[in-house]
Design an enzyme around this catalytic site. Structure first.
Site, PDB file in Angstrom:
ATOM      1  N   CYS A 119     -57.325 -17.571  36.260  1.00  0.00           N
ATOM      2  CA  CYS A 119     -56.133 -17.267  35.449  1.00  0.00           C
ATOM      3  C   CYS A 119     -56.532 -16.756  34.067  1.00  0.00           C
ATOM      4  CB  CYS A 119     -55.261 -18.521  35.343  1.00  0.00           C
ATOM      5  SG  CYS A 119     -53.934 -18.407  34.141  1.00  0.00           S
ATOM      6  N   CYS A 151     -54.809 -18.464  31.078  1.00  0.00           N
ATOM      7  CA  CYS A 151     -55.356 -19.820  30.917  1.00  0.00           C
ATOM      8  C   CYS A 151     -56.608 -19.787  30.049  1.00  0.00           C
ATOM      9  CB  CYS A 151     -55.700 -20.427  32.277  1.00  0.00           C
ATOM     10  SG  CYS A 151     -54.301 -20.614  33.402  1.00  0.00           S
TER      11      CYS A 151
END
Length: 328
Positions: free
Chosen positions: A32, A35
């Site tokens: 991600c 993230c």
């Protein structure tokens, strides 16, 4: 060292929800991108606000901990969940650093209220206001959390004492907690070969810096070798890197300030008001402690707090020099 706990099992997570009053949880995945982008900010909040058995920051990898992700219906990444006394009290979806910081600090501030029983023993929030005296300037807030801790540099510091990150902890200095400065923890910074210190502070966002608060708690004894409080300070804005001591002598300071005994309050803190017009669009700040207030050979600094406003977020890991040719 990071204070964030990596969750390895559902049982570990359940136990933390029972044992820690507040649990801040980062649901993420290695693939991600957002993230990864917000991870340094989460780590900084963890470093500033974590407190054993009271405020715990954890990370849950949704690929390896699918049972936890399913239990809390995680459908997008990153997702941040805040728990108080085992119950979910807030949820943030997406990489929104300002919202994350605001929600976490609001919860921590509420937990440190008079009825919480946490105030006097806390290791501090980002504001650290529980032990400092006086109110912040009207319209401005504590922006110390915008310091990019990974880029901090400090020259001429004695390695027997705290690291540069110690300066930005919200915790109450041991010199105040115990009424004496000589603690084994040595949670402060002292200069090494002479009384000068050079500190480089890069920021995650451009800031309007209104005030700097410096806490210094040297011993009260008459020991000639005791460290001194800072006296002469020079500030340099928007430098791409730390300055050498000789280099600083050749560059005009954005502002120079001389502190006196009356500037230090009961917590050993001096509030340094800056020429605000010169500190409007600041991506980094260099603080040069030129000398101390006595005849000693070393200077001591326990904590630093930055007060102002946050502006545009800069790209993580990239420090752009912004022109500081601004009018008086």
């Amino acid at each position: 060292m990071s204070k964030t706990i990596q969750i390895a099992s559902p049982g570990q997570f359940a136990d933390l929800l029972k044992s820690s009053r507040i649990v801040v949880t980062d649901f993420y995945a290695d693939w991600c991108g957002p993230c990864k982008q917000i991870a340094p900010i989460y780590e900084q909040l963890s470093a500033q606000l974590s407190r054993p058995n009271q405020i715990t920051f954890v990370k849950v990898n949704t690929d390896t901990q699918k049972e936890i992700a399913s239990q809390y219906a995680i459908t997008s990444l990153p997702t941040f969940m805040l728990f108080e006394q085992g119950k979910q009290v807030d949820k943030i979806q997406g990489a929104d650093p300002r919202k994350l910081q605001a929600v976490v600090k609001k919860l921590v501030a509420a937990a440190e209220g008079p009825s919480s029983g946490l105030g006097s023993s806390s290791s501090g929030s980002g504001s650290g206001s529980s032990w400092r005296v006086g109110d912040l300037p009207k319209g401005y807030g504590d922006v110390t959390d915008q310091v990019d801790v990974k880029g901090l540099e400090l020259l001429n510091a004695d390695s027997d004492f705290g690291t540069v990150r110690t300066l930005f902890e919200g915790s109450k200095p041991t010199g105040l907690q115990n009424g004496k400065a000589g603690e084994k923890t040595k949670d402060w910074v002292e200069s090494d070969t002479d009384e000068q210190l050079m500190l480089f502070m890069p920021f995650q966002s451009t800031l309007k810096v209104h005030t700097l608060q410096i806490t210094s708690l040297p011993p009260t004894s008459e020991d000639d070798e005791a460290p001194m409080r800072p006296k002469t300070l020079q500030f340099y804005t928007n430098r791409p890197h730390i300055l050498g001591f000789e280099e600083a002598d050749d560059i005009p300071a954005t502002q120079a300030i001389e502190l006196s005994e009356k500037d230090w309050d009961s917590t050993g803190t001096a509030t340094v008001s800056l020429r605000f017009v010169k500190f409007q669009n600041v991506s980094s700040l260099v603080l040069f402690v030129v000398d101390g207030e006595g005849s000693g050979e070393k200077v001591r600094v326990d904590r630093i707090r930055i007060i102002g406003e946050t502006g545009e977020k800069r790209e993580l890991g990239k420090l752009e020099k912004i022109g500081d040719e601004q009018g008086e």
